[in-house]
Design a protein around this motif. Sequence first.
Motif, PDB file in Angstrom:
ATOM      1  N   MET A   1       0.822  -1.191   0.000  1.00  0.00           N
ATOM      2  CA  MET A   1       0.000   0.000   0.000  1.00  0.00           C
ATOM      3  C   MET A   1       0.868   1.259   0.000  1.00  0.00           C
ATOM      4  O   MET A   1       0.541   2.225  -0.680  1.00  0.00           O
ATOM      5  N   LEU A   2       1.929   1.239   0.771  1.00  0.00           N
ATOM      6  CA  LEU A   2       2.798   2.411   0.811  1.00  0.00           C
ATOM      7  C   LEU A   2       3.506   2.642  -0.512  1.00  0.00           C
ATOM      8  O   LEU A   2       3.770   3.783  -0.886  1.00  0.00           O
ATOM      9  N   ALA A   3       3.784   1.581  -1.234  1.00  0.00           N
ATOM     10  CA  ALA A   3       4.415   1.740  -2.541  1.00  0.00           C
ATOM     11  C   ALA A   3       3.457   2.415  -3.519  1.00  0.00           C
ATOM     12  O   ALA A   3       3.889   3.230  -4.348  1.00  0.00           O
ATOM     13  N   VAL A   4       2.188   2.115  -3.424  1.00  0.00           N
ATOM     14  CA  VAL A   4       1.196   2.763  -4.285  1.00  0.00           C
ATOM     15  C   VAL A   4       1.069   4.239  -3.928  1.00  0.00           C
ATOM     16  O   VAL A   4       0.984   5.099  -4.811  1.00  0.00           O
ATOM     17  N   VAL A   5       1.077   4.551  -2.642  1.00  0.00           N
ATOM     18  CA  VAL A   5       1.018   5.943  -2.197  1.00  0.00           C
ATOM     19  C   VAL A   5       2.245   6.699  -2.705  1.00  0.00           C
ATOM     20  O   VAL A   5       2.132   7.841  -3.177  1.00  0.00           O
ATOM     21  N   ALA A   6       3.410   6.062  -2.631  1.00  0.00           N
ATOM     22  CA  ALA A   6       4.625   6.700  -3.128  1.00  0.00           C
ATOM     23  C   ALA A   6       4.535   6.947  -4.628  1.00  0.00           C
ATOM     24  O   ALA A   6       4.940   8.009  -5.111  1.00  0.00           O
ATOM     25  N   ALA A   7       3.992   6.003  -5.374  1.00  0.00           N
ATOM     26  CA  ALA A   7       3.847   6.184  -6.819  1.00  0.00           C
ATOM     27  C   ALA A   7       2.909   7.346  -7.145  1.00  0.00           C
ATOM     28  O   ALA A   7       3.175   8.134  -8.058  1.00  0.00           O
ATOM     29  N   VAL A   8       1.843   7.476  -6.394  1.00  0.00           N
ATOM     30  CA  VAL A   8       0.915   8.591  -6.612  1.00  0.00           C
ATOM     31  C   VAL A   8       1.587   9.916  -6.276  1.00  0.00           C
ATOM     32  O   VAL A   8       1.448  10.913  -7.006  1.00  0.00           O
ATOM     33  N   LEU A   9       2.343   9.952  -5.188  1.00  0.00           N
ATOM     34  CA  LEU A   9       3.053  11.181  -4.827  1.00  0.00           C
ATOM     35  C   LEU A   9       4.079  11.564  -5.885  1.00  0.00           C
ATOM     36  O   LEU A   9       4.224  12.744  -6.235  1.00  0.00           O
ATOM     37  N   PHE A  10       4.794  10.571  -6.425  1.00  0.00           N
ATOM     38  CA  PHE A  10       5.755  10.851  -7.481  1.00  0.00           C
ATOM     39  C   PHE A  10       5.050  11.348  -8.743  1.00  0.00           C
ATOM     40  O   PHE A  10       5.566  12.230  -9.440  1.00  0.00           O
ATOM     41  N   VAL A  32       8.179  14.802  -3.616  1.00  0.00           N
ATOM     42  CA  VAL A  32       9.242  13.816  -3.806  1.00  0.00           C
ATOM     43  C   VAL A  32       9.760  13.330  -2.461  1.00  0.00           C
ATOM     44  O   VAL A  32       9.984  12.130  -2.262  1.00  0.00           O
ATOM     45  N   THR A  33       9.923  14.235  -1.518  1.00  0.00           N
ATOM     46  CA  THR A  33      10.377  13.845  -0.189  1.00  0.00           C
ATOM     47  C   THR A  33       9.361  12.934   0.492  1.00  0.00           C
ATOM     48  O   THR A  33       9.736  11.923   1.105  1.00  0.00           O
ATOM     49  N   ALA A  34       8.086  13.234   0.366  1.00  0.00           N
ATOM     50  CA  ALA A  34       7.050  12.380   0.950  1.00  0.00           C
ATOM     51  C   ALA A  34       7.026  11.019   0.267  1.00  0.00           C
ATOM     52  O   ALA A  34       6.839   9.991   0.920  1.00  0.00           O
ATOM     53  N   GLY A  35       7.228  10.989  -1.033  1.00  0.00           N
ATOM     54  CA  GLY A  35       7.279   9.727  -1.757  1.00  0.00           C
ATOM     55  C   GLY A  35       8.450   8.870  -1.330  1.00  0.00           C
ATOM     56  O   GLY A  35       8.325   7.657  -1.147  1.00  0.00           O
ATOM     57  N   LEU A  36       9.609   9.498  -1.159  1.00  0.00           N
ATOM     58  CA  LEU A  36      10.780   8.757  -0.690  1.00  0.00           C
ATOM     59  C   LEU A  36      10.583   8.234   0.726  1.00  0.00           C
ATOM     60  O   LEU A  36      11.042   7.141   1.063  1.00  0.00           O
ATOM     61  N   PHE A  37       9.894   8.992   1.546  1.00  0.00           N
ATOM     62  CA  PHE A  37       9.586   8.547   2.906  1.00  0.00           C
ATOM     63  C   PHE A  37       8.679   7.319   2.875  1.00  0.00           C
ATOM     64  O   PHE A  37       8.905   6.352   3.619  1.00  0.00           O
ATOM     65  N   CYS A  38       7.687   7.323   1.988  1.00  0.00           N
ATOM     66  CA  CYS A  38       6.800   6.159   1.865  1.00  0.00           C
ATOM     67  C   CYS A  38       7.545   4.941   1.342  1.00  0.00           C
ATOM     68  O   CYS A  38       7.307   3.823   1.800  1.00  0.00           O
ATOM     69  N   VAL A  39       8.463   5.152   0.409  1.00  0.00           N
ATOM     70  CA  VAL A  39       9.256   4.034  -0.102  1.00  0.00           C
ATOM     71  C   VAL A  39      10.150   3.474   1.001  1.00  0.00           C
ATOM     72  O   VAL A  39      10.306   2.252   1.141  1.00  0.00           O
ATOM     73  N   GLY A  45       9.288  -2.506   5.932  1.00  0.00           N
ATOM     74  CA  GLY A  45       8.296  -3.509   6.285  1.00  0.00           C
ATOM     75  C   GLY A  45       7.082  -2.962   6.985  1.00  0.00           C
ATOM     76  O   GLY A  45       6.237  -3.727   7.451  1.00  0.00           O
ATOM     77  N   VAL A  46       6.943  -1.662   7.059  1.00  0.00           N
ATOM     78  CA  VAL A  46       5.785  -1.054   7.711  1.00  0.00           C
ATOM     79  C   VAL A  46       4.599  -1.180   6.773  1.00  0.00           C
ATOM     80  O   VAL A  46       4.695  -0.887   5.590  1.00  0.00           O
ATOM     81  N   GLY A  47       3.498  -1.642   7.285  1.00  0.00           N
ATOM     82  CA  GLY A  47       2.285  -1.743   6.495  1.00  0.00           C
ATOM     83  C   GLY A  47       2.206  -2.968   5.618  1.00  0.00           C
ATOM     84  O   GLY A  47       1.337  -3.061   4.768  1.00  0.00           O
ATOM     85  N   SER A  48       3.089  -3.917   5.823  1.00  0.00           N
ATOM     86  CA  SER A  48       3.017  -5.124   5.007  1.00  0.00           C
ATOM     87  C   SER A  48       1.900  -6.015   5.522  1.00  0.00           C
ATOM     88  O   SER A  48       1.559  -6.004   6.695  1.00  0.00           O
ATOM     89  N   ARG A  49       1.365  -6.799   4.637  1.00  0.00           N
ATOM     90  CA  ARG A  49       0.226  -7.646   4.997  1.00  0.00           C
ATOM     91  C   ARG A  49       0.638  -9.070   5.300  1.00  0.00           C
ATOM     92  O   ARG A  49      -0.185  -9.968   5.261  1.00  0.00           O
TER      93      ARG A  49
END
Length: 59
Positions: A1-10, A32-39, A45-49
Amino acid sequence: MLAVVAAVLFAFALLFELLGTSLERITSSVLVTAGLFCVALYFAGVGSRSVAYRRRARR
């Protein structure tokens, strides 16, 4: 989920950069900084299912 959020931010950062626009405090560099933080959180491993249970082997 965080990777998708990072992609949207980018994607928003790219649009802001291409269009030359920004909101009051939200610029492309902030996105970009927020996207890198999400990545980084995703790689940590935060938010993994993943389920952390062990399967018993029957013998």
